[in-house]
Design an enzyme around this catalytic site. Sequence first.
Site, PDB file in Angstrom:
ATOM      1  N   GLU A  99       7.255  -5.889 -31.770  1.00 18.29           N
ATOM      2  CA  GLU A  99       8.161  -4.802 -32.146  1.00 18.29           C
ATOM      3  C   GLU A  99       8.739  -5.074 -33.529  1.00 18.29           C
ATOM      4  O   GLU A  99       9.042  -6.225 -33.875  1.00 18.29           O
ATOM      5  CB  GLU A  99       9.286  -4.694 -31.109  1.00 18.29           C
ATOM      6  CG  GLU A  99      10.183  -3.498 -31.258  1.00 18.29           C
ATOM      7  CD  GLU A  99      11.146  -3.352 -30.079  1.00 18.29           C
ATOM      8  OE1 GLU A  99      12.299  -2.955 -30.332  1.00 18.29           O
ATOM      9  OE2 GLU A  99      10.755  -3.628 -28.930  1.00 18.29           O
ATOM     10  N   ASP A 101      11.800  -3.408 -35.870  1.00 23.23           N
ATOM     11  CA  ASP A 101      12.946  -2.531 -35.622  1.00 23.23           C
ATOM     12  C   ASP A 101      13.775  -2.217 -36.846  1.00 23.23           C
ATOM     13  O   ASP A 101      14.171  -3.120 -37.593  1.00 23.23           O
ATOM     14  CB  ASP A 101      13.936  -3.209 -34.647  1.00 23.23           C
ATOM     15  CG  ASP A 101      13.457  -3.242 -33.224  1.00 23.23           C
ATOM     16  OD1 ASP A 101      12.505  -2.537 -32.897  1.00 23.23           O
ATOM     17  OD2 ASP A 101      14.066  -3.995 -32.440  1.00 23.23           O
ATOM     18  N   GLU A 103      17.473  -0.260 -36.689  1.00 22.56           N
ATOM     19  CA  GLU A 103      18.500   0.392 -35.877  1.00 22.56           C
ATOM     20  C   GLU A 103      19.719   0.644 -36.762  1.00 22.56           C
ATOM     21  O   GLU A 103      20.155  -0.249 -37.490  1.00 22.56           O
ATOM     22  CB  GLU A 103      18.893  -0.455 -34.661  1.00 22.56           C
ATOM     23  CG  GLU A 103      17.798  -0.544 -33.612  1.00 22.56           C
ATOM     24  CD  GLU A 103      18.267  -1.246 -32.346  1.00 22.56           C
ATOM     25  OE1 GLU A 103      17.759  -0.906 -31.279  1.00 22.56           O
ATOM     26  OE2 GLU A 103      19.157  -2.126 -32.448  1.00 22.56           O
TER      27      GLU A 103
END
Length: 285
Positions: A99, A101, A103
């Site tokens: 993953e 990311d 955010e």
Amino acid sequence: MTTCYTSIFLLVSFSLVAIALAGNFNQDFDITWGDGRGKILNNGQLLTLSLDKTSGSGFQSRNEYLYGKIDMQLKLVPGNSAGTVTAYYLSSQGPTHDEIDFEFLGNLSGDPYTLHTNVFTQGKGNREMQFKLWFDPTKDFHTYSILWNPRHVIFMVDSIPLRDYKNLESKGISFPKNQPMRIYSSLWNADDWATRGGLIKTDWSQAPFTASYRNFNANACVWSSGSTNCPAMKTNVAGDNWFNQELDSTSQERMRWVQRNYMIYNYCADAKRFPQGLPRECSLA
């Protein structure tokens, strides 16, 4: 505050199962949850996600990618966005997933967003770096990019690099290289932790909260029927350089500028969190 940079890299071409380029949200994405709170507008050129007290919303790409340069322009929730999280990331599936990311952690009106980044390999994350941005990400669209090739995962904002997670497999550090990933994004309530560790709660009188997306582009290898093929070969085709791209000296200096002035958390500097010693990549990168 600073302009986009231009770098000269090796130019390469690829024999691909498919190449994904500038996209249309109707063709490239599915809204996967939110009961109508996610909308594709303007003939597929704009996508919006909304959050209210009942539910947030989210979407995912129809394609899976194994390496690529992924660009998306976002305009984040304006005003009092405390307690909200807008997530934009690449991910595979399963307990040993990879993953990458972005955010965006909301905040009270007038306070800056926190941009949270992380890299998971084989199900293990704990590689967080957080930044404040040098602009207001709610006033206009800005481009958030992930460059993922066999040697680097580079996070960029308006072409300015924030961090570079390098392939250090030769030193025993895992790197995302085998699992194809989809693009995901969601807008959801996380007021138990998102803003000042959960001290500031979501003000539902401000709902619905809305984030907007446009100008998706994926110059990437598309996973299809269990395989993809991206052999690098010299070419003069502009835009195909991402597969071998590295940060040149100018880009490295821009990244140092960001980290020196806007980074607020670096897992590699958090000795209290890792009493047995910092992760190995912290001393090698």
